[in-house]
Design a protein around this motif. Structure first.
Motif, PDB file in Angstrom:
ATOM      1  N   PHE A  42     125.205 131.172  42.297  1.00 48.90           N
ATOM      2  CA  PHE A  42     124.456 130.691  43.464  1.00 48.90           C
ATOM      3  C   PHE A  42     124.371 129.180  43.429  1.00 48.90           C
ATOM      4  CE2 PHE A  42     121.397 132.075  40.208  1.00 48.90           C
ATOM      5  CZ  PHE A  42     120.635 130.935  40.010  1.00 48.90           C
ATOM      6  N   LEU A  43     123.839 128.608  44.498  1.00 49.84           N
ATOM      7  CA  LEU A  43     123.800 127.158  44.703  1.00 49.84           C
ATOM      8  C   LEU A  43     122.348 126.685  44.695  1.00 49.84           C
ATOM      9  CD1 LEU A  43     126.287 125.267  45.490  1.00 49.84           C
ATOM     10  CD2 LEU A  43     125.405 125.366  47.830  1.00 49.84           C
ATOM     11  N   SER A  44     122.098 125.547  44.054  1.00 54.97           N
ATOM     12  CA  SER A  44     120.802 124.877  44.220  1.00 54.97           C
ATOM     13  C   SER A  44     121.031 123.571  44.971  1.00 54.97           C
ATOM     14  CB  SER A  44     120.130 124.613  42.871  1.00 54.97           C
ATOM     15  OG  SER A  44     120.893 123.726  42.073  1.00 54.97           O
ATOM     16  N   VAL A  45     120.062 123.204  45.804  1.00 57.49           N
ATOM     17  CA  VAL A  45     120.214 122.083  46.731  1.00 57.49           C
ATOM     18  C   VAL A  45     119.028 121.144  46.597  1.00 57.49           C
ATOM     19  CG1 VAL A  45     120.488 121.453  49.159  1.00 57.49           C
ATOM     20  CG2 VAL A  45     121.425 123.619  48.337  1.00 57.49           C
ATOM     21  N   VAL A  46     119.305 119.838  46.661  1.00 59.64           N
ATOM     22  CA  VAL A  46     118.254 118.831  46.697  1.00 59.64           C
ATOM     23  C   VAL A  46     118.518 117.907  47.885  1.00 59.64           C
ATOM     24  CG1 VAL A  46     117.099 116.940  45.508  1.00 59.64           C
ATOM     25  CG2 VAL A  46     117.982 118.881  44.189  1.00 59.64           C
ATOM     26  N   ILE A  47     117.535 117.772  48.778  1.00 62.36           N
ATOM     27  CA  ILE A  47     117.633 116.867  49.920  1.00 62.36           C
ATOM     28  C   ILE A  47     116.662 115.714  49.697  1.00 62.36           C
ATOM     29  CG2 ILE A  47     117.414 116.612  52.416  1.00 62.36           C
ATOM     30  CD1 ILE A  47     117.804 119.652  52.636  1.00 62.36           C
ATOM     31  N   ASN A  48     117.200 114.523  49.519  1.00 64.21           N
ATOM     32  CA  ASN A  48     116.388 113.322  49.349  1.00 64.21           C
ATOM     33  C   ASN A  48     116.072 112.766  50.738  1.00 64.21           C
ATOM     34  OD1 ASN A  48     115.312 110.796  48.881  1.00 64.21           O
ATOM     35  ND2 ASN A  48     116.790 110.234  47.297  1.00 64.21           N
ATOM     36  N   ARG A  49     114.802 112.882  51.140  1.00 65.44           N
ATOM     37  CA  ARG A  49     114.402 112.482  52.486  1.00 65.44           C
ATOM     38  C   ARG A  49     113.815 111.067  52.530  1.00 65.44           C
ATOM     39  NH1 ARG A  49     110.350 116.710  54.537  1.00 65.44           N
ATOM     40  NH2 ARG A  49     110.901 115.954  56.615  1.00 65.44           N
ATOM     41  N   ARG A  50     114.039 110.310  51.488  1.00 65.75           N
ATOM     42  CA  ARG A  50     113.537 108.925  51.485  1.00 65.75           C
ATOM     43  C   ARG A  50     114.375 108.037  52.388  1.00 65.75           C
ATOM     44  NH1 ARG A  50     112.961 111.177  46.521  1.00 65.75           N
ATOM     45  NH2 ARG A  50     110.849 111.159  45.639  1.00 65.75           N
ATOM     46  N   THR A  51     115.549 108.546  52.794  1.00 70.24           N
ATOM     47  CA  THR A  51     116.376 107.871  53.777  1.00 70.24           C
ATOM     48  C   THR A  51     116.511 108.782  54.997  1.00 70.24           C
ATOM     49  OG1 THR A  51     118.420 108.804  52.881  1.00 70.24           O
ATOM     50  CG2 THR A  51     117.673 106.709  51.949  1.00 70.24           C
ATOM     51  N   ASP A  52     116.980 108.239  56.095  1.00 68.49           N
ATOM     52  CA  ASP A  52     117.197 109.028  57.307  1.00 68.49           C
ATOM     53  C   ASP A  52     118.604 108.725  57.831  1.00 68.49           C
ATOM     54  OD1 ASP A  52     116.800 110.712  59.429  1.00 68.49           O
ATOM     55  OD2 ASP A  52     115.776 109.202  60.654  1.00 68.49           O
ATOM     56  N   PRO A  53     119.496 109.706  57.846  1.00 65.86           N
ATOM     57  CA  PRO A  53     119.291 111.094  57.443  1.00 65.86           C
ATOM     58  C   PRO A  53     119.194 111.238  55.923  1.00 65.86           C
ATOM     59  CG  PRO A  53     121.591 110.756  57.936  1.00 65.86           C
ATOM     60  CD  PRO A  53     120.886 109.475  58.295  1.00 65.86           C
ATOM     61  N   GLY A  54     118.678 112.348  55.498  1.00 68.78           N
ATOM     62  CA  GLY A  54     118.522 112.593  54.076  1.00 68.78           C
ATOM     63  C   GLY A  54     119.859 112.705  53.362  1.00 68.78           C
ATOM     64  N   ILE A  55     119.811 112.449  52.078  1.00 66.51           N
ATOM     65  CA  ILE A  55     121.010 112.567  51.231  1.00 66.51           C
ATOM     66  C   ILE A  55     120.946 113.910  50.501  1.00 66.51           C
ATOM     67  CG2 ILE A  55     122.275 111.602  49.275  1.00 66.51           C
ATOM     68  CD1 ILE A  55     121.049 108.869  50.053  1.00 66.51           C
ATOM     69  N   THR A  56     121.985 114.721  50.672  1.00 70.31           N
ATOM     70  CA  THR A  56     121.988 116.068  50.121  1.00 70.31           C
ATOM     71  C   THR A  56     122.955 116.179  48.953  1.00 70.31           C
ATOM     72  OG1 THR A  56     121.485 116.995  52.291  1.00 70.31           O
ATOM     73  CG2 THR A  56     122.369 118.509  50.635  1.00 70.31           C
ATOM     74  N   LYS A  57     122.466 116.763  47.885  1.00 74.17           N
ATOM     75  CA  LYS A  57     123.311 117.079  46.738  1.00 74.17           C
ATOM     76  C   LYS A  57     123.114 118.552  46.385  1.00 74.17           C
ATOM     77  CE  LYS A  57     123.343 112.420  44.783  1.00 74.17           C
ATOM     78  NZ  LYS A  57     123.101 111.576  43.581  1.00 74.17           N
ATOM     79  N   ALA A  58     124.162 119.185  45.910  1.00 73.51           N
ATOM     80  CA  ALA A  58     124.075 120.594  45.538  1.00 73.51           C
ATOM     81  C   ALA A  58     124.824 120.826  44.238  1.00 73.51           C
ATOM     82  CB  ALA A  58     124.642 121.487  46.643  1.00 73.51           C
ATOM     83  N   GLN A  59     124.450 121.881  43.556  1.00 70.63           N
ATOM     84  CA  GLN A  59     125.100 122.233  42.293  1.00 70.63           C
ATOM     85  C   GLN A  59     125.350 123.733  42.252  1.00 70.63           C
ATOM     86  OE1 GLN A  59     123.013 120.930  38.811  1.00 70.63           O
ATOM     87  NE2 GLN A  59     124.600 121.626  37.391  1.00 70.63           N
ATOM     88  N   TRP A  60     126.557 124.096  41.839  1.00 69.15           N
ATOM     89  CA  TRP A  60     126.928 125.501  41.716  1.00 69.15           C
ATOM     90  C   TRP A  60     126.562 126.001  40.323  1.00 69.15           C
ATOM     91  CZ3 TRP A  60     127.962 129.847  43.939  1.00 69.15           C
ATOM     92  CH2 TRP A  60     128.674 130.849  43.285  1.00 69.15           C
ATOM     93  N   HIS A  61     125.963 127.181  40.263  1.00 68.18           N
ATOM     94  CA  HIS A  61     125.557 127.772  38.988  1.00 68.18           C
ATOM     95  C   HIS A  61     126.340 129.065  38.784  1.00 68.18           C
ATOM     96  CE1 HIS A  61     122.408 124.766  39.021  1.00 68.18           C
ATOM     97  NE2 HIS A  61     122.070 125.182  40.233  1.00 68.18           N
ATOM     98  N   GLN A  62     127.307 128.995  37.902  1.00 73.03           N
ATOM     99  CA  GLN A  62     128.261 130.082  37.694  1.00 73.03           C
ATOM    100  C   GLN A  62     127.667 131.178  36.809  1.00 73.03           C
ATOM    101  OE1 GLN A  62     131.484 130.096  38.856  1.00 73.03           O
ATOM    102  NE2 GLN A  62     132.389 131.751  37.679  1.00 73.03           N
ATOM    103  N   ALA A  63     127.860 132.422  37.234  1.00 72.52           N
ATOM    104  CA  ALA A  63     127.393 133.564  36.451  1.00 72.52           C
ATOM    105  C   ALA A  63     128.550 134.098  35.605  1.00 72.52           C
ATOM    106  CB  ALA A  63     126.866 134.658  37.381  1.00 72.52           C
TER     107      ALA A  63
END
Length: 291
Positions: free
Chosen positions: A236-257
């Protein structure tokens, strides 16, 4: 967007918004370790939204392909997902939970439209899919067509002008099918193909960003897709949206099973009873359903 369910949205003013995304769990074919780790992550309290990105149900019974009778159990599949959703809501009582319609959810709706007698025989007359599976009880959004009573068959798969999905905080778009990512112009993810990927993108609004392909939440060696599945990814994927800027900066990480799943320093190790194969996973998942 089409049918972007918002009744149970839970917006936050947090400057750093976190989310979990899982796709293609296919109910009774779901990887037991992935299921346990996903619920455990939800329970950490770190996540503001949980996106179940399509094909969470399999609806094997209405597949157009040749079916093996031993895998057909509509009631067990429904109960398995029902229990999964309850565990998610209990683990994350304050999180927004969205189920985004995939082609497997839609094929059940489509079959009920094509054969109205089937819906009548199953007692579905006057229902839609969220009511049938009681999503309102869990305050879950259903993002999709949902209605068994539509008079005409919508061109769900081939309508690029009306993508189906959820746009989180103007910075992350979640949709099940891959036909939208080429022109999205925003960070986002799709599922459907069961293979993880991260594609470099650029737009004037979001600059350099990524589009992630969420792998599957089902067991890698699924009974219905023998051959070629070694290229699948489970997790599954985890996501972080940094909203200190507009538009927000999105980063995601894949977690392999694999033998374990690692998420933000937490390690979930596959237990012996979770080492099930494609011929055993359906029976394993049937056994864990609480009456």
């Amino acid at each position: 967007l089409r049918s972007a369910g918002t009744a149970y949205d839970r917006p936050t003013n947090a400057k750093e918004v976190r989310g979990l995304v899982i796709s293609d769990t296919h109910d009774l074919f779901m990887d037991p370790l992935g299921r346990r780790a996903f619920v455990a992550e939800a329970a950490t309290g770190e996540y503001h939204f949980i996106s179940l990105n399509g094909d969470i149900y399999d609806f094997y019974e209405v597949s157009k392909y040749v079916k093996a009778p031993q895998w057909m159990n509509f009631q067990a599949a429904r109960d398995f997902n029902r229990q999964f959703f309850y565990e998610l809501r209990e683990a994350a009582p304050d999180a927004q939970i969205d189920l985004i319609e995939g082609n497997h959810e839609y094929r059940f709706i489509k079959k009920c439209m094509e054969i109205p007698e089937m819906g009548e025989a199953m007692g579905l007359t006057g229902f839609d899919l969220p009511r049938l599976f009681r999503f309102d009880d869990l305050e879950m959004n259903y993002v999709g067509e949902k209605d068994f009573r539509m008079a005409e068959k919508p061109k769900w798969v081939v309508d690029p002008a009306a993508p189906q999905g959820k746009f989180y905080y103007k910075a992350f778009f979640v949709t099940h099918l891959p036909n939208f990512h080429k022109n999205a112009g925003v960070p986002g993810t799709h599922g459907h193909v069961h293979k993880f990927n991260a594609m470099q993108k650029y737009s004037l609004t979001h600059g350099n960003h990524h589009w992630w392909v969420t792998g599957a939440g089902c067991l890698r060696k699924a009974e219905y897709a023998r051959g070629g599945t070694m290229l699948w990814n489970s997790g599954f994927l985890s996501v972080v949206i940094n909203r200190r800027t507009d538009p927000g900066i999105t980063k995601a990480q894949w977690h392999q099973a694999d033998d374990d799943i690692r998420v933000n320093g937490r390690i979930y190790i596959r237990e012996e009873h979770e080492k099930v194969g494609s011929d055993d996973v359906v029976e394993y998942n049937r056994r864990i359903i609480t009456p």
